[in-house]
Design a protein around this motif. Structure first.
Motif, PDB file in Angstrom:
ATOM      1  N   LEU B 340      -1.801 -13.927  10.770  1.00  0.00           N
ATOM      2  CA  LEU B 340      -1.161 -13.218   9.726  1.00  0.00           C
ATOM      3  C   LEU B 340      -1.282 -11.171  10.264  1.00  0.00           C
ATOM      4  CD1 LEU B 340      -3.192 -14.580   6.693  1.00  0.00           C
ATOM      5  CD2 LEU B 340      -0.724 -14.849   7.354  1.00  0.00           C
ATOM      6  N   VAL B 341       0.063 -10.905  10.185  1.00  0.00           N
ATOM      7  CA  VAL B 341      -0.058  -9.494  10.382  1.00  0.00           C
ATOM      8  C   VAL B 341       0.792  -8.838   8.938  1.00  0.00           C
ATOM      9  CG1 VAL B 341       0.823  -7.578  11.800  1.00  0.00           C
ATOM     10  CG2 VAL B 341       0.254  -9.968  12.631  1.00  0.00           C
ATOM     11  N   LEU B 342       0.010  -7.937   8.538  1.00  0.00           N
ATOM     12  CA  LEU B 342       0.416  -7.304   7.351  1.00  0.00           C
ATOM     13  C   LEU B 342       0.510  -5.906   7.488  1.00  0.00           C
ATOM     14  CD1 LEU B 342      -1.441  -9.795   6.209  1.00  0.00           C
ATOM     15  CD2 LEU B 342       0.149  -9.064   4.182  1.00  0.00           C
ATOM     16  N   GLY B 343       1.542  -4.850   6.875  1.00  0.00           N
ATOM     17  CA  GLY B 343       1.492  -3.463   6.977  1.00  0.00           C
ATOM     18  C   GLY B 343       1.505  -2.985   5.645  1.00  0.00           C
ATOM     19  N   ALA B 344       0.519  -1.825   5.492  1.00  0.00           N
ATOM     20  CA  ALA B 344       0.620  -1.046   4.074  1.00  0.00           C
ATOM     21  C   ALA B 344       1.645  -0.059   4.105  1.00  0.00           C
ATOM     22  CB  ALA B 344      -0.609  -0.459   3.912  1.00  0.00           C
ATOM     23  N   LEU B 345       2.521   0.065   3.096  1.00  0.00           N
ATOM     24  CA  LEU B 345       3.609   0.696   2.991  1.00  0.00           C
ATOM     25  C   LEU B 345       3.126   2.216   2.394  1.00  0.00           C
ATOM     26  CD1 LEU B 345       5.984  -1.986   1.394  1.00  0.00           C
ATOM     27  CD2 LEU B 345       5.876  -1.219   3.799  1.00  0.00           C
ATOM     28  N   ASP B 346       2.008   2.429   1.593  1.00  0.00           N
ATOM     29  CA  ASP B 346       1.879   3.827   1.114  1.00  0.00           C
ATOM     30  C   ASP B 346       0.614   3.700   0.753  1.00  0.00           C
ATOM     31  OD1 ASP B 346       3.815   2.658  -1.595  1.00  0.00           O
ATOM     32  OD2 ASP B 346       1.768   2.601  -1.692  1.00  0.00           O
ATOM     33  N   HIS B 347       0.030   4.678  -0.109  1.00  0.00           N
ATOM     34  CA  HIS B 347      -1.326   4.793  -0.214  1.00  0.00           C
ATOM     35  C   HIS B 347      -1.988   3.861  -1.193  1.00  0.00           C
ATOM     36  CE1 HIS B 347      -0.811   8.604   1.616  1.00  0.00           C
ATOM     37  NE2 HIS B 347      -2.066   8.752   1.755  1.00  0.00           N
ATOM     38  N   VAL B 348      -1.267   3.682  -2.283  1.00  0.00           N
ATOM     39  CA  VAL B 348      -1.472   2.565  -3.223  1.00  0.00           C
ATOM     40  C   VAL B 348      -1.250   1.152  -2.606  1.00  0.00           C
ATOM     41  CG1 VAL B 348      -0.816   1.355  -5.358  1.00  0.00           C
ATOM     42  CG2 VAL B 348      -1.219   3.699  -5.239  1.00  0.00           C
ATOM     43  N   ASP B 349      -0.405   1.152  -1.581  1.00  0.00           N
ATOM     44  CA  ASP B 349      -0.295  -0.095  -0.913  1.00  0.00           C
ATOM     45  C   ASP B 349      -1.464  -0.526   0.108  1.00  0.00           C
ATOM     46  OD1 ASP B 349       2.085  -1.888   1.120  1.00  0.00           O
ATOM     47  OD2 ASP B 349       1.956  -2.097  -1.121  1.00  0.00           O
ATOM     48  N   CYS B 350      -2.131   0.374   0.562  1.00  0.00           N
ATOM     49  CA  CYS B 350      -3.285   0.364   1.283  1.00  0.00           C
ATOM     50  C   CYS B 350      -4.352  -0.544   0.511  1.00  0.00           C
ATOM     51  CB  CYS B 350      -3.979   1.700   1.675  1.00  0.00           C
ATOM     52  SG  CYS B 350      -3.071   2.590   3.121  1.00  0.00           S
ATOM     53  N   ILE B 351      -4.339  -0.557  -0.963  1.00  0.00           N
ATOM     54  CA  ILE B 351      -5.252  -1.054  -1.554  1.00  0.00           C
ATOM     55  C   ILE B 351      -4.668  -2.706  -1.740  1.00  0.00           C
ATOM     56  CG2 ILE B 351      -6.467  -1.361  -3.823  1.00  0.00           C
ATOM     57  CD1 ILE B 351      -5.874   1.476  -4.343  1.00  0.00           C
ATOM     58  N   LEU B 352      -3.371  -2.442  -2.277  1.00  0.00           N
ATOM     59  CA  LEU B 352      -2.844  -3.968  -2.410  1.00  0.00           C
ATOM     60  C   LEU B 352      -2.778  -4.760  -1.082  1.00  0.00           C
ATOM     61  CD1 LEU B 352       0.854  -4.265  -4.251  1.00  0.00           C
ATOM     62  CD2 LEU B 352       0.004  -5.636  -2.221  1.00  0.00           C
ATOM     63  N   THR B 353      -2.421  -4.125  -0.099  1.00  0.00           N
ATOM     64  CA  THR B 353      -2.204  -4.875   1.272  1.00  0.00           C
ATOM     65  C   THR B 353      -3.385  -5.618   1.553  1.00  0.00           C
ATOM     66  OG1 THR B 353      -0.084  -3.862   1.550  1.00  0.00           O
ATOM     67  CG2 THR B 353      -1.088  -5.092   3.276  1.00  0.00           C
ATOM     68  N   THR B 354      -4.493  -4.734   1.616  1.00  0.00           N
ATOM     69  CA  THR B 354      -5.910  -5.255   2.066  1.00  0.00           C
ATOM     70  C   THR B 354      -6.329  -6.150   1.127  1.00  0.00           C
ATOM     71  OG1 THR B 354      -6.107  -2.879   3.181  1.00  0.00           O
ATOM     72  CG2 THR B 354      -8.152  -4.325   2.892  1.00  0.00           C
ATOM     73  N   GLU B 355      -6.337  -5.930  -0.160  1.00  0.00           N
ATOM     74  CA  GLU B 355      -6.687  -7.153  -1.004  1.00  0.00           C
ATOM     75  C   GLU B 355      -5.679  -8.283  -0.755  1.00  0.00           C
ATOM     76  OE1 GLU B 355      -6.589  -6.280  -5.277  1.00  0.00           O
ATOM     77  OE2 GLU B 355      -7.027  -8.545  -5.774  1.00  0.00           O
ATOM     78  N   TRP B 356      -4.642  -8.382  -0.470  1.00  0.00           N
ATOM     79  CA  TRP B 356      -3.719  -9.600  -0.308  1.00  0.00           C
ATOM     80  C   TRP B 356      -4.088  -9.944   0.969  1.00  0.00           C
ATOM     81  CZ3 TRP B 356       2.056  -9.833   1.130  1.00  0.00           C
ATOM     82  CH2 TRP B 356       2.384 -11.135   0.735  1.00  0.00           C
ATOM     83  N   SER B 357      -4.334  -9.296   2.047  1.00  0.00           N
ATOM     84  CA  SER B 357      -4.893  -9.879   3.194  1.00  0.00           C
ATOM     85  C   SER B 357      -6.225 -10.912   3.246  1.00  0.00           C
ATOM     86  CB  SER B 357      -4.847  -8.738   4.358  1.00  0.00           C
ATOM     87  OG  SER B 357      -3.677  -7.946   4.519  1.00  0.00           O
ATOM     88  N   VAL B 358      -7.229 -10.001   2.560  1.00  0.00           N
ATOM     89  CA  VAL B 358      -8.424 -10.775   2.435  1.00  0.00           C
ATOM     90  C   VAL B 358      -8.140 -12.104   1.759  1.00  0.00           C
ATOM     91  CG1 VAL B 358     -10.624 -10.755   1.509  1.00  0.00           C
ATOM     92  CG2 VAL B 358      -9.791  -8.489   2.373  1.00  0.00           C
ATOM     93  N   ARG B 359      -7.542 -12.262   0.688  1.00  0.00           N
ATOM     94  CA  ARG B 359      -7.143 -13.418   0.120  1.00  0.00           C
ATOM     95  C   ARG B 359      -6.423 -14.514   0.811  1.00  0.00           C
ATOM     96  NH1 ARG B 359      -9.235 -12.766  -4.774  1.00  0.00           N
ATOM     97  NH2 ARG B 359      -9.113 -10.665  -5.720  1.00  0.00           N
ATOM     98  N   LEU B 360      -5.385 -13.901   1.549  1.00  0.00           N
ATOM     99  CA  LEU B 360      -4.708 -14.797   2.437  1.00  0.00           C
ATOM    100  C   LEU B 360      -5.597 -15.175   3.484  1.00  0.00           C
ATOM    101  CD1 LEU B 360      -1.397 -12.781   2.731  1.00  0.00           C
ATOM    102  CD2 LEU B 360      -1.625 -15.095   1.585  1.00  0.00           C
TER     103      LEU B 360
END
Lengths: 173, 578, 278
Positions: B340-360
């Motif tokens: 999996l490779v994901l990229g955060a789109l903005d500051h709030v997305d840093c939270i979202l994307t990292t959380e999502w990445s861990v779950r995935l």
């Protein structure tokens, strides 16, 4: 063997004296560079001036040495009391926030040590010619000290306290 | 002339040799927060660890912003030493304002020849008149007055920041702030120029003040991370430092490793033991980790690696941002190693994307590389309190005690329940070697194919839902981007919309696996596509060409770092398309 | 030794580049630069015959401040770079420099193998017991209770390496400790190290004024070893173990086989071209 006993002839004494001033000059230049790079231009200027004076003194002594062949001494064979020449400023005393007052006080300490060195030689060297010249140099160092004291008067005591930098350190790499 | 409203102001504060420009900038942003504004702050530095040239770049606005503006409205220079260092980053306009200290010498010609407005304030002298006063606090007062802030909260903030330095410093700083705030020169200057008013945001919603690294840390914890291995590297160290005490607080731990090879292997070991684990690094470190990430893929051990991109290649430009580790994240593992490779789109997305990445990563038992960059990681924002909803994802599938346990059981989903050490009867040996369903090493063609299919299937057949991309707007033109340029593109698109150009912004969050069908659907009816990225070799463009079909007329805006891409550049590309 | 072949004597400053070091004022690394240039001037080594290889970190910036050939490589791999260079160019004088983090953490494995391999080069670690460049994390030589790092807020709780002991066990043939407060002494050690045939390791205690200000007190605690250099590894081991890490001098020196791959002699193609002929 004490340092004074080691400096048993005029040529050796002159070699020590030249090295003393040249090392001081180089160190002052390095310190000026440090202060330049760390955006403390007033103190950089002070160290530049001090370097200039040390170089003048070194030249005077070299002029005095005309006609003498000075021995080549490895940097670690001098046997200075404080690991480096008496007039050489200690790098570990530096701080990018230091004031002119602090810089000059350090310089005065160095001049005092240089004076003490020459004074000791003038009293303890086995060679009378060395004693005479050493006495002359120690008097000169006293004069330098006087000049620095006058220079110091320009900077008020309130600068004694080391300034503080509110910004945190930075990671350049 | 820039269409900047008077309630959206960009301020730069520069100074050197311990002047405290950064502290002033941070306090300014905090004060903006207390005054109901939104905003963002970036920092720029010389190469010295302390005493160098420093610039605090702050944008303050009445509506949320997530990128810096094209130009600066105000430059306050505490001194002019090495002024050209920041010239590229602090773009000024003829109608920009300079506040300078006359005792700092002549204003550099490159600035004065722009025809800028100059206000001379003797900040150094004003500071001297205050016991323990400092020019940077005078400057803070000046700027706070200029921006129309209420000064009530300033005192409290000053105590927060300087409390540890003692009463004298706190009192001196407060007095200097007040002296700057009430300085007649600035009061008079403000009267005659357009000004910002106090924001209304605080009456409407609560806001958060944080940086991208902290966001990733929070996302990780929300996702369930309880172990981290750490090796310091710019610009990821802060993320790890933020995690250290907090993981401990949650019963987990962080271990400082001897290098990145050790870090990633520690992560895999801890994860094998059942604990969701991660590390954070940057390009050079990620490169070192590629072998072990392959191990995580082959052994099907969940792992999360946050990679905070910086200027490359090699040691590159460590303190600046670039989007140039995409290739390595996508293709850097040897062998056929879907992950999996994901990229955060903005500051709030840093939270979202990292959380999502861990779950995935936990659900799919693989390695997730989360790409952020120095731009997000080390800039601070004032944004509306984050609110997002991730799809329900079940945690790591674990196996209970059973005989003849098949760790790598070929299931329909491709995910095989994982026995956690301590579970009776279900012992197995995880392996990087290709293996049978039970985990025994195997060179047989059938086993290799079955396991390759399984590892590929589990990733490609998973339903990622709507979060694969962030899509906003509608129009005949689409802008495709990823990572932190998304915020810049969004700002550009609102300007374009105001000027009558309808634009659809598609910012990809999930990069691997690719979502060609979904993108094809979004591009239906789109006539023109602009691809925006911060990469000299157009890594994102080539990725799109490899995995997606884009039939519309396509252009790219690809620039390397260290300077951020600006909204104006993007607007220009669209407006001047034909 | 001191065969003056140049008409104009080379001064230490000739070995410096025009770049002004960015190290914080007070940093011990200035003295190491000082000492290296003094040693090279004393040995009258032409600049072009010397290479200084470094890694990543404050200390590793030193290569840019010299006018020698140099390589500012990646974190922890300077010794590997140097080994390759020395293998290919045995005629060069190879110096390697870096910090305690670069050399003993990520570089740890390369360090022990460099000691064992015993190629003729000199490695100096500027030991300030901290990662300076990345803002102050504990390093492998940091005491276990130093709690000023955010990564390890309770201290590491792990006993530090003793670099000299590590080098000895790994097989280094020249081991010394110096102090940046004594640049002349350090220069003297460097001359001996460079002249030694084999892997010479120098641990230079180099205080960090920014992240370890308490180290500015080191100058009051360092001393010379009161015994002569030994060639007996058992004696060296005892000296190192019995010491608190603040004694200076050349601790150990012995003549172990120096690794010099290849003969350097081209014997011609011979039958290489014809060996596959049917």
């Amino acid at each position: 063997m004490s340092l004074a006993e080691k400096i048993s002839n005029l040529q050796t004494f002159l070699a020590y004296s030249v090295a003393l001033e040249e090392e001081a000059a180089e160190r002052h230049d390095d310190l000026a560079d440090m202060m330049d790079v760390h955006n403390n231009p007033e103190v950089a200027e002070t160290f530049r001036k001090l370097a200039h004076y040390s170089r003048l003194h070194a030249q005077e002594i070299r002029d005095h040495s005309k006609g003498h062949k000075l021995p080549v001494i490895a940097p670690w064979d001098f046997g200075w009391e404080n690991m480096e020449g008496p007039e050489t400023a200690d790098i570990s005393d530096m701080n990018y926030l230091m004031s002119n007052r602090q810089a000059l006080k350090i310089a005065m300490g160095n001049e005092q040590r240089a004076h003490d060195f020459y004074f000791q030689i003038s009293k303890e060297s086995p060679d009378p010619a060395v004693c005479a010249l050493a006495e002359e140099f120690s008097e000169e160092e006293k004069e330098h000290l006087g000049l620095l004291e006058k220079w110091l008067e320009q900077y008020p005591e309130s600068e004694e306290e080391l300034a503080f930098d509110p910004d945190p350190a930075h990671m350049p790499e | 002339m820039n269409a900047i409203k008077s309630c959206d102001i960009s301020v730069a504060i520069t100074g050197s040799g311990g002047a405290g420009a950064i502290t002033a900038g941070e306090l300014l942003l905090s004060l903006a927060g207390k005054n109901g504004c939104f905003g963002m702050m970036r920092r720029s530095f010389g190469p010295q660890i302390r005493g160098g040239e420093a610039a605090a770049l702050v944008r303050i606005s009445h509506s949320p912003v997530e990128c810096m503006n094209d130009t600066f409205d105000l430059l306050l220079a505490l001194d002019w030493r090495n002024a050209d260092r920041f010239a590229e980053e602090i773009a000024l306009r003829p109608d920009s304002l300079i506040i300078a200290d006359p005792s700092a010498g002549k204003i550099p010609e490159s600035i004065s020849e722009l025809g800028v407005d100059i206000i001379e304030v003797p900040m150094k002298d004003l500071a001297k008149a205050v016991p323990a006063g400092r020019p940077n606090m005078i400057a803070l007062g000046l700027l706070s007055h200029w921006l129309g802030f209420c000064s009530d909260e300033a005192g409290r903030l000053i105590v927060e920041v300087f409390g540890r330095k003692g009463e004298e410093i706190v009192a001196g700083s407060r007095a200097a702030f007040n002296a700057g705030f009430t300085e007649p020169l600035i009061v008079e200057a403000r009267e005659s120029r357009p000004r910002a008013e106090r924001g209304q945001a605080s009456a409407m919603q609560s806001r958060w003040h944080f940086n991208g690294n902290q966001g990733c840390g929070l996302g990780a914890i929300r996702g369930g991370i309880r172990f981290a291995a750490a090796y310091p590297i710019t610009p990821a160290s802060d993320l790890l430092e933020w995690l250290s005490p907090r993981l401990e607080q949650l019963g987990g731990s962080l271990v400082q490793a001897e290098d990145e090879l050790a870090s990633i292997n520690m992560v895999i070991g801890a994860s094998f033991g059942g604990v969701p684990s991660m590390t954070a690094t940057s390009g050079p470190g990620l490169a070192l980790m590629t072998e072990a990430m392959g191990l995580a893929v082959a052994s099907e051990t969940p792992a999360v690696v946050v990679n905070v991109m910086r200027g490359g290649p090699s040691t590159g430009i460590p303190t600046k941002s670039e989007q140039v580790d995409l290739n390595m994240a996508l293709y850097g593992l040897h062998g056929d190693a879907p992950h999996l490779v994901l990229g955060a789109l903005d500051h709030v997305d840093c939270i979202l994307t990292t959380e999502w990445s861990v779950r995935l990563a936990e659900a799919l038992q693989t390695v997730a590389i989360v790409l952020t960059d120095q731009n997000l990681a080390q800039s601070t924002v004032l944004v509306p309190e984050p609110e997002y909803h991730l799809p329900e994802i079940s945690g790591r599938s674990t196996a209970g005690p059973q005989d003849d346990y098949l760790r790598y059981d070929v299931t329909d989903s491709g995910v095989s329940p994982m026995a956690i050490p301590g579970t009776a009867d279900s012992t197995y040996v995880a392996d990087g070697l290709e293996h049978t369903e039970s985990g025994k090493p195997s060179t047989a063609a059938a086993d290799h194919l079955a396991q390759l299919d399984k590892r590929e299937r589990k990733i490609s057949s998973f339903d990622y839902g709507d979060h694969w991309a962030d899509i906003r707007g509608e129009g005949p033109t689409a802008i495709l981007t990823w990572g932190s340029t998304a915020a810049v593109v969004r700002e550009a698109s609102s300007r374009l919309q105001a000027a009558g150009h309808e634009v659809k912004v598609i910012a990809l969050r999930l990069l691997m696996p690719a979502s060609p069908d979904k993108l094809a659907q979004e591009l239906q009816g789109i006539e023109r596509v602009l691809i925006v990225e911060q990469s000299h070799s157009r890594q994102f463009y080539h990725y799109l060409r490899s995995f997606y079909e884009i039939t519309a007329e396509t252009r790219t805006l690809a620039r390397p770092g260290p300077l951020p891409i600006t909204p104006a550049e993007i607007v220009g590309q669209i407006e001047n398309w034909s | 030794m001191n065969q003056a072949t140049q008409a104009i004597p080379i001064k230490p400053r000739d070995y410096k580049s025009e770049l002004k070091p960015v190290w914080c004022p007070g940093c011990g690394d200035f003295a190491v630069l000082n000492a290296i240039t003094k040693a090279l001037a004393f040995m009258e080594l032409p600049r072009e015959d010397v290479a200084l290889i470094s890694g990543i970190g404050c200390s590793s910036r030193i290569s840019a401040y010299t006018s020698l050939y140099g390589f500012h490589g990646v974190h922890g791999r300077a010794l590997a770079l140097a080994a390759g260079l020395k293998a290919a160019r045995q005629d060069l004088t190879v110096l390697v420099a870096g910090g305690d983090g670069d050399g003993l953490s990520i570089g740890g494995n390369h360090f022990i193998h460099a000691c064992r391999r015993n190629m003729d080069m000199t490695y100096i670690i500027m030991d300030n017991e901290v990662y300076g460049m990345t803002k102050g994390q504990a390093s492998p030589t940091t005491a276990p209770d130093w709690a000023d790092s955010k990564l390890t807020p309770h201290g590491t709780g792990i006993r530090p390496f003793q670099p000299a002991g590590l080098a000895l066990t790994a097989g280094a043939s020249f081991i010394a400790r110096g102090f940046t407060g004594d640049p002349n002494g350090l220069a003297k050690i460097l001359v001996a190290a460079i002249q030694h045939k084999g892997f010479s390791f120098i641990q230079a205690l180099s205080p960090c004024p920014t992240f370890r200000p308490e180290q500015m007190q080191w100058k009051h605690h360092v001393r010379e070893f009161d015994s002569e250099t030994t060639s007996n590894p058992i004696e060296a081991a005892q000296r190192i173990q019995a010491d608190d890490g603040m004694s200076m001098g050349i601790i150990f020196q012995n003549e172990y086989p120096v690794f010099r791959p290849g003969t350097g002699v081209d014997a011609g193609m011979g039958s290489i071209e014809s060996e596959f002929t049917v």
